[in-house]
Design an enzyme around this catalytic site. Structure first.
Site, short mmCIF file in Angstrom:
data_model
loop_
_atom_site.label_atom_id
_atom_site.label_comp_id
_atom_site.label_asym_id
_atom_site.label_seq_id
_atom_site.Cartn_x
_atom_site.Cartn_y
_atom_site.Cartn_z
N ASP A 106 39.42 41.96 38.78
CA ASP A 106 39.20 42.07 37.34
C ASP A 106 40.51 41.89 36.55
O ASP A 106 41.58 42.13 37.10
CB ASP A 106 38.54 43.43 37.00
N GLU A 148 39.82 49.23 29.58
CA GLU A 148 38.63 48.75 30.27
C GLU A 148 37.75 47.98 29.29
O GLU A 148 37.54 48.41 28.15
CB GLU A 148 37.82 49.93 30.83
ZN ZN Z 1 40.31 47.39 37.09
#
Ligand code: ZN
Length: 260
Positions: free
Chosen positions: A176, A128
């Site tokens: 994303d 992340e």
């Molecule tokens: Zn994600």
């Protein structure tokens, strides 16, 4: 295991015997807690010739939150959207946090697929990046990511091109790490798949749908796949689900051009 019977012990020694029994039970429970899971249907004949299951893919995410502190909370609690996690989190300043050991299955990918991999969580390491989904990624954050990717790929034997975005494997649900993510910068270090210049027009009969499948895009939702492709290879987030001439050149380079 044989345990002393209270009936065999004089009454004055009962507290001592009870203490001994409790100690033995604690030791027994402690040893059970660390024992590997064994199937009671089979005889356990252990072999030393094994290792932990290993990842074959790295998935890059953006947190789409406003701070690394907020993401550390989200990734470590049963938050309102359900529990999620990732192996690593990288702050905008490049600070690197590890939340889950690499040989364990973190909950970062969710439903989706990449190529023949239908359970991406079981086959991948999730990273992340603290990013709100709008801002550019600071260079120190990407430098930290590049160091981590080099380390992960080397230790786990993961080919450098096996680095994808969350949107690539879950195009109907996710966008994303987004249009701002510098895939070209990663490609300079060999991470992810990237077209090789000079780009040329594909020959007649070139099938872009087959090329997308060969890359790994597995969803049947054509518009969602094209959006994910544009996010990754054109740096744009568009509702336009058509493929232009540049898209075709990129797909041809990625999948067909000799030497790739
Ligand atoms: Zn994600």
């Amino acid at each position: 295991m044989l345990l002393p019977s209270f009936r065999d012990v004089p009454s004055r020694s009962v507290p001592l015997a009870r203490l001994l029994l409790l100690s033995m039970l604690v030791l027994l429970l402690a040893s059970c807690a660390h024992a590997p899971p064994r199937n009671p249907l089979a005889q356990w004949v252990p072999s030393p010739n094994h290792n932990a299951r290993e990842a074959i893919l790295v998935v890059i995410h953006a947190t789409t939150q406003d701070s690394v502190e907020a993401s550390l909370e989200t990734l470590r609690t049963a938050n309102s959207g359900g529990p999620v996690s990732a192996h690593y989190l990288i702050g905008r300043d490049g600070a690197l946090y590890q939340l889950v050991a690499e040989d364990l299955r973190a909950w970062h990918a969710g439903p989706g697929a990449w190529g023949t991999i239908s359970d991406v969580n079981s086959a991948s390491i999730g990273i992340e990046l603290d990013n709100n989904g709008i801002d550019p990624y600071p260079s120190q954050q990407i430098d930290s990511l590049l160091r981590l990717l080099a380390d992960i790929c080397k230790r786990n034997g993961i080919p450098r091109e096996q680095v994808i975005g969350h949107a690539d494997m879950a195009p109907t649900r996710k966008t994303d790490p987004g249009a701002q993510f510098p895939w070209a910068r990663l490609a300079q270090e060999g991470f992810g798949r990237w077209p090789r210049a000079p780009l040329v027009d594909p020959p007649a009969g070139f099938d872009p749908e087959l090329a997308l499948r060969l890359l790994g895009y597995s969803s049947d939702d054509h518009a969602a796949v094209i959006r994910a492709f544009h996010l990754h290879y054109r740096g744009i987030d568009s509702e336009d689900s058509g493929l232009d001439a540049e898209d075709l050149r990129i797909l041809y380079s990625l999948t067909i051009v000799p030497g790739k």
